[in-house]
Scaffold this motif. Structure first.
Motif, PDB file in Angstrom:
ATOM      1  N   GLN A   4      30.067  41.362  51.829  1.00  0.00           N
ATOM      2  CA  GLN A   4      29.006  40.282  50.996  1.00  0.00           C
ATOM      3  C   GLN A   4      30.018  40.576  49.738  1.00  0.00           C
ATOM      4  O   GLN A   4      29.978  41.985  48.931  1.00  0.00           O
ATOM      5  CB  GLN A   4      28.203  40.263  50.714  1.00  0.00           C
ATOM      6  N   ALA A   5      30.774  39.711  48.447  1.00  0.00           N
ATOM      7  CA  ALA A   5      31.479  40.412  47.111  1.00  0.00           C
ATOM      8  C   ALA A   5      30.461  39.739  46.079  1.00  0.00           C
ATOM      9  O   ALA A   5      29.981  38.740  46.181  1.00  0.00           O
ATOM     10  CB  ALA A   5      33.087  39.756  47.164  1.00  0.00           C
ATOM     11  N   SER A   6      30.773  40.271  44.600  1.00  0.00           N
ATOM     12  CA  SER A   6      29.497  39.582  43.763  1.00  0.00           C
ATOM     13  C   SER A   6      30.212  39.990  42.897  1.00  0.00           C
ATOM     14  O   SER A   6      30.690  41.126  42.815  1.00  0.00           O
ATOM     15  CB  SER A   6      28.318  39.382  43.779  1.00  0.00           C
ATOM     16  N   GLY A   8      32.642  38.204  40.242  1.00  0.00           N
ATOM     17  CA  GLY A   8      33.110  37.136  39.030  1.00  0.00           C
ATOM     18  C   GLY A   8      32.646  36.499  38.044  1.00  0.00           C
ATOM     19  O   GLY A   8      31.477  36.542  37.924  1.00  0.00           O
ATOM     20  N   LEU A  19      33.396  43.869  40.422  1.00  0.00           N
ATOM     21  CA  LEU A  19      33.524  43.187  41.743  1.00  0.00           C
ATOM     22  C   LEU A  19      32.977  44.617  42.167  1.00  0.00           C
ATOM     23  O   LEU A  19      33.471  45.820  42.450  1.00  0.00           O
ATOM     24  CB  LEU A  19      34.210  42.488  41.849  1.00  0.00           C
ATOM     25  N   CYS A  21      31.920  44.320  47.050  1.00  0.00           N
ATOM     26  CA  CYS A  21      31.090  44.454  48.482  1.00  0.00           C
ATOM     27  C   CYS A  21      30.765  45.149  48.728  1.00  0.00           C
ATOM     28  O   CYS A  21      30.716  46.640  49.414  1.00  0.00           O
ATOM     29  CB  CYS A  21      33.064  44.460  48.536  1.00  0.00           C
ATOM     30  N   TRP A  35      40.411  45.137  48.118  1.00  0.00           N
ATOM     31  CA  TRP A  35      40.877  44.014  47.476  1.00  0.00           C
ATOM     32  C   TRP A  35      42.070  43.316  47.362  1.00  0.00           C
ATOM     33  O   TRP A  35      43.437  43.210  47.320  1.00  0.00           O
ATOM     34  CB  TRP A  35      39.979  43.903  45.965  1.00  0.00           C
ATOM     35  N   VAL A  92      40.738  33.721  43.141  1.00  0.00           N
ATOM     36  CA  VAL A  92      40.455  33.756  43.533  1.00  0.00           C
ATOM     37  C   VAL A  92      40.297  35.472  44.213  1.00  0.00           C
ATOM     38  O   VAL A  92      40.833  35.863  44.943  1.00  0.00           O
ATOM     39  CB  VAL A  92      40.279  32.778  45.006  1.00  0.00           C
ATOM     40  N   TYR A  94      39.142  38.718  46.617  1.00  0.00           N
ATOM     41  CA  TYR A  94      38.670  38.549  48.558  1.00  0.00           C
ATOM     42  C   TYR A  94      38.714  40.286  48.738  1.00  0.00           C
ATOM     43  O   TYR A  94      39.249  40.647  48.379  1.00  0.00           O
ATOM     44  CB  TYR A  94      39.502  37.536  49.283  1.00  0.00           C
ATOM     45  N   THR A 117      35.178  35.231  45.442  1.00  0.00           N
ATOM     46  CA  THR A 117      34.857  35.111  43.515  1.00  0.00           C
ATOM     47  C   THR A 117      35.810  34.919  42.727  1.00  0.00           C
ATOM     48  O   THR A 117      36.653  35.652  43.207  1.00  0.00           O
ATOM     49  CB  THR A 117      33.758  36.585  43.871  1.00  0.00           C
ATOM     50  N   GLN A 118      35.282  34.063  42.550  1.00  0.00           N
ATOM     51  CA  GLN A 118      36.668  33.273  41.341  1.00  0.00           C
ATOM     52  C   GLN A 118      36.381  34.541  40.251  1.00  0.00           C
ATOM     53  O   GLN A 118      35.213  34.802  39.610  1.00  0.00           O
ATOM     54  CB  GLN A 118      36.260  31.933  41.032  1.00  0.00           C
TER      55      GLN A 118
END
Length: 123
Positions: A4-6, A8, A19, A21, A35, A92, A94, A117-118
């Motif tokens: 679970q990434a966050s 961005g 970021l 993860c 990443w 994006v 990942y 995540t953008q």
């Protein structure tokens, strides 16, 4: 392994973002976490990775000296600190993990992927 990434968002050139993860599930299979990023119309690109056992880190040439990866094994979480961001960093991002205990810059060698995540770098 679930990832679970966050973290961005939109940032101006020269700015910073971090970021995160978090891995869950069979986390013992995530010997290396890292990443990748993918910009529109381009192939997925290796950014950075870190080994659980040694803490060794690896970086793509385009981010060396600007990005830093770190890992909290107790939390099964990796962090990507991105400084001096450029418009060409827009993509994006990942989070990924692989079981083998050595790095590979090829996305085909990575087994587990999170949703992207953008990251947008623009004035």
């Amino acid at each position: 392994v679930q990832l679970q990434a966050s973290g961005g968002g939109l940032v101006q050139p020269g700015g910073s973002l971090r970021l995160s993860c978090a891995a869950s599930g069979r986390t013992f299979s995530s010997n290396i976490m890292g990443w990748f990023r993918q910009a529109p119309g381009k192939e997925r690109e290796f950014v950075t990775s870190i080994r659980r056992s040694t803490g060794n880190t690896y970086y793509g040439d385009s981010v060396k000296g600007r990005f830093t990866i770190s890992r909290d094994n107790a939390k099964n979480t990796v962090y990507l600190q991105m400084n001096s961001l450029k418009p060409e960093d827009t993509a994006v991002y990942y989070c990924a993990a692989r079981s083998a205990d050595y790095n590979s810059p090829s996305s085909a060698d990575w087994h587990y992927w999170g949703l992207g995540t953008q990251v947008t770098v623009s004035s």
